[in-house]
Write an enzyme that holds these catalytic residues in place. Sequence first.
Site, PDB file in Angstrom:
ATOM      1  N   THR A 206     -36.048  32.295  25.991  1.00  0.00           N
ATOM      2  CA  THR A 206     -35.057  33.249  25.483  1.00  0.00           C
ATOM      3  C   THR A 206     -34.015  33.616  26.533  1.00  0.00           C
ATOM      4  O   THR A 206     -32.836  33.803  26.216  1.00  0.00           O
ATOM      5  CB  THR A 206     -35.778  34.526  24.991  1.00  0.00           C
ATOM      6  OG1 THR A 206     -36.617  34.159  23.896  1.00  0.00           O
ATOM      7  CG2 THR A 206     -34.819  35.603  24.555  1.00  0.00           C
TER       8      THR A 206
ATOM      9  N   SER B 267     -40.878  27.845  25.181  1.00  0.00           N
ATOM     10  CA  SER B 267     -42.077  27.727  26.013  1.00  0.00           C
ATOM     11  C   SER B 267     -43.295  27.216  25.252  1.00  0.00           C
ATOM     12  O   SER B 267     -44.242  26.727  25.857  1.00  0.00           O
ATOM     13  CB  SER B 267     -42.384  29.058  26.694  1.00  0.00           C
ATOM     14  OG  SER B 267     -42.834  30.022  25.779  1.00  0.00           O
TER      15      SER B 267
ATOM     16  N   THR C  23     -41.153  33.486  27.197  1.00  0.00           N
ATOM     17  CA  THR C  23     -42.259  34.423  27.424  1.00  0.00           C
ATOM     18  C   THR C  23     -43.463  34.147  26.524  1.00  0.00           C
ATOM     19  O   THR C  23     -44.539  34.669  26.769  1.00  0.00           O
ATOM     20  CB  THR C  23     -41.796  35.879  27.199  1.00  0.00           C
ATOM     21  OG1 THR C  23     -41.364  36.011  25.839  1.00  0.00           O
ATOM     22  CG2 THR C  23     -40.684  36.258  28.149  1.00  0.00           C
ATOM     23  N   ASP C  24     -43.265  33.329  25.495  1.00  0.00           N
ATOM     24  CA  ASP C  24     -44.361  33.141  24.532  1.00  0.00           C
ATOM     25  C   ASP C  24     -45.634  32.609  25.179  1.00  0.00           C
ATOM     26  O   ASP C  24     -46.739  32.970  24.777  1.00  0.00           O
ATOM     27  CB  ASP C  24     -43.924  32.198  23.401  1.00  0.00           C
ATOM     28  CG  ASP C  24     -42.960  32.868  22.431  1.00  0.00           C
ATOM     29  OD1 ASP C  24     -42.705  34.087  22.587  1.00  0.00           O
ATOM     30  OD2 ASP C  24     -42.460  32.185  21.508  1.00  0.00           O
TER      31      ASP C  24
HETATM   32  N1  GLU Z   1     -39.947  35.160  22.923  1.00  0.00           N
HETATM   33  C1  GLU Z   1     -39.796  33.902  23.547  1.00  0.00           C
HETATM   34  C2  GLU Z   1     -39.074  34.090  24.885  1.00  0.00           C
HETATM   35  O1  GLU Z   1     -39.112  35.202  25.303  1.00  0.00           O
HETATM   36  C3  GLU Z   1     -39.220  32.888  22.626  1.00  0.00           C
HETATM   37  C4  GLU Z   1     -39.135  31.498  23.058  1.00  0.00           C
HETATM   38  C5  GLU Z   1     -39.932  30.967  24.191  1.00  0.00           C
HETATM   39  O2  GLU Z   1     -41.016  31.440  24.525  1.00  0.00           O
HETATM   40  O3  GLU Z   1     -39.443  30.003  24.776  1.00  0.00           O
HETATM   41  O4  GLU Z   1     -38.512  33.298  25.550  1.00  0.00           O
END
Ligand code: GLU
Length: 341
Positions: A14, A58, A90-91
């Site tokens: 993200t 991710s 963050t996933d």
């Molecule tokens: N919520 C995730 C992020 O914070 C979405 C996509 C990911 O993990 O790449 O990046």
Amino acid sequence: MTRPSVAIASLGGTISMTAASAGAGVTPTLDAAQLAAVVPGLTQVAEISAESLLQLPSASLSFDHLLECLRWAEAKVDAGAVGVVLTQGTDTLEETAFFLDLYWDRPQPLILTGAMRTPAAVSADGPGNLLAAVQTAIAPGSRGRGVLVVMNDTIHAARWVSKADALSLHAFVSPDGGAAGRLVEGRPGYFHGPAKRPVIGRPQVHTVRVAMVEALLSDDGELAELAVQAGYDAVVVAAQGAGHVSFAFAERISRIGNTVPVVIASRTGGGSTAEHTYGFVGAEIDLAARGALLAGWLSPRKARLLLRALLAAGMPRAELGERLKKWGKLPDFIPDAAAGH
Ligand code: GLU
């Protein structure tokens, strides 16, 4: 004054996501140099080198990607960086951080950060998180702590961090013992000294697959057995409470255990598996007697990564229990915070 050098690499997520057109969903597009360029004051804090290693959500990061990142990070600290920062989605951050921590044997901090809001969002958190990550990377107190996650001005040890909210800025927590540290006015501080961290030899076998299956209400554990039939090399059961499953699931664990290692972890999101409290069929005493290994304080996701790393390093099944005990217990802290390796 010479500034400490910090290497940043971006993997996507993200923090790097923009939309191609109004109304279209965001996807990873920005590279590391673009992420660094919008952080006020970053180049005053450290001499920054920025590289893009990947541009992925991710969920699509793989173990092989992470081993590449590890080699990149090692090369950077060997070339003089005081710390390295990876930006990613963050996933899966709690998993990638723990995976890297299993192998990171350098005293320099390897920091992971990301963002809960996209760069175009009002009050985007990516730039602040990246600045905090670099500030953490250059702090002497961050040395010897392995892989750290810096989000929302909070520093978490990879061993304990968990993503506990889908969208909140306060998504990252360390539910068992709390955060390792916090940043105040750009300065990181720690609540305790670094912990002793065993590290694991690099994978010899890259095909090892460990399944994770959650034990649910009125669940006979068939999925766990199907995973073994499908060729998985081990199974982690995200068990109820302190390490409990149904009578039928317990029978299934006996059978599965004849073929592959089975590890029991708590699905609750905090706390340890018990060892000798409950005497019913399907409880921790019964499951251990059936040959299952207890994960202690390791969450099911982290137990899966550890088990996979041990098997991939060629660890014989007979030694897995000892190693799990070592990782599944509460840490021994190194009293002198300045201690490195
Ligand atoms: N919520 C995730 C992020 O914070 C979405 C996509 C990911 O993990 O790449 O990046």
